[in-house]
Design a protein around this motif. Structure first.
Motif, PDB file in Angstrom:
ATOM      1  N   GLU A  59      32.723  53.194  35.820  1.00 26.41           N
ATOM      2  CA  GLU A  59      32.375  53.376  37.231  1.00 26.41           C
ATOM      3  C   GLU A  59      32.618  52.095  38.025  1.00 26.41           C
ATOM      4  OE1 GLU A  59      28.349  54.753  37.210  1.00 26.41           O
ATOM      5  OE2 GLU A  59      28.911  56.761  36.511  1.00 26.41           O
ATOM      6  N   ARG A  60      32.269  50.953  37.451  1.00 32.89           N
ATOM      7  CA  ARG A  60      32.523  49.683  38.134  1.00 32.89           C
ATOM      8  C   ARG A  60      34.019  49.458  38.328  1.00 32.89           C
ATOM      9  NH1 ARG A  60      29.845  44.622  35.791  1.00 32.89           N
ATOM     10  NH2 ARG A  60      30.660  43.847  37.763  1.00 32.89           N
ATOM     11  N   ALA A  62      36.303  51.819  38.535  1.00 35.46           N
ATOM     12  CA  ALA A  62      36.757  52.797  39.529  1.00 35.46           C
ATOM     13  C   ALA A  62      36.401  52.362  40.949  1.00 35.46           C
ATOM     14  CB  ALA A  62      36.142  54.165  39.232  1.00 35.46           C
ATOM     15  N   ARG A  63      35.263  51.704  41.118  1.00 34.29           N
ATOM     16  CA  ARG A  63      34.876  51.226  42.450  1.00 34.29           C
ATOM     17  C   ARG A  63      35.611  49.958  42.856  1.00 34.29           C
ATOM     18  NH1 ARG A  63      29.429  52.647  40.702  1.00 34.29           N
ATOM     19  NH2 ARG A  63      29.142  50.493  40.051  1.00 34.29           N
ATOM     20  N   GLY A  64      36.327  49.336  41.907  1.00 34.42           N
ATOM     21  CA  GLY A  64      37.074  48.126  42.227  1.00 34.42           C
ATOM     22  C   GLY A  64      36.271  46.850  42.082  1.00 34.42           C
ATOM     23  N   GLU A  65      35.114  46.912  41.452  1.00 38.01           N
ATOM     24  CA  GLU A  65      34.287  45.725  41.282  1.00 38.01           C
ATOM     25  C   GLU A  65      34.884  44.775  40.252  1.00 38.01           C
ATOM     26  OE1 GLU A  65      30.284  46.867  40.366  1.00 38.01           O
ATOM     27  OE2 GLU A  65      30.117  48.140  42.139  1.00 38.01           O
ATOM     28  N   TYR A  71      37.998  44.750  32.721  1.00 37.05           N
ATOM     29  CA  TYR A  71      37.557  46.042  32.193  1.00 37.05           C
ATOM     30  C   TYR A  71      37.903  46.165  30.712  1.00 37.05           C
ATOM     31  CZ  TYR A  71      37.570  51.059  31.249  1.00 37.05           C
ATOM     32  OH  TYR A  71      37.378  52.295  30.679  1.00 37.05           O
TER      33      TYR A  71
END
Length: 84
Positions: A59-60, A62-65, A71
């Motif tokens: 999720e991180r 995917a959000r671009g964090e 990753y």
């Protein structure tokens, strides 16, 4: 005031049958709903609210964090492998 010599007519029997079917149907549906609700774990318990580390990491990402290299390195650490 009794009608039909104190006996229930055809509509009386039909109303009684429909009422009983509705009562038992709602009772059974309520029991089924409560059992599914208790078994599903979606009622806000601690077990249903815990997300896996891989899912949080995805999720991180995917959000671009985090970027792709971060990753992949963190995913390798989570899975027990060496970081690249």
């Amino acid at each position: 005031m009794p009608w039909n010599d104190g006996h229930m007519g055809g509509w009386g029997y039909a109303t009684m049958i429909v009422g009983m079917l509705l009562f038992w149907g709602l009772l059974i549906a309520g029991i089924v709903f409560l059992v599914r609700y208790a078994v599903s774990g979606r009622h806000g318990g601690a077990e249903g609210s815990v997300a896996s580390p891989e899912r949080i990491l995805a999720e991180r990402f995917a959000r671009g964090e985090i970027d792709k290299s971060e990753y992949e390195s963190r995913l390798a650490v989570i899975r027990g492998g060496a970081a690249r």
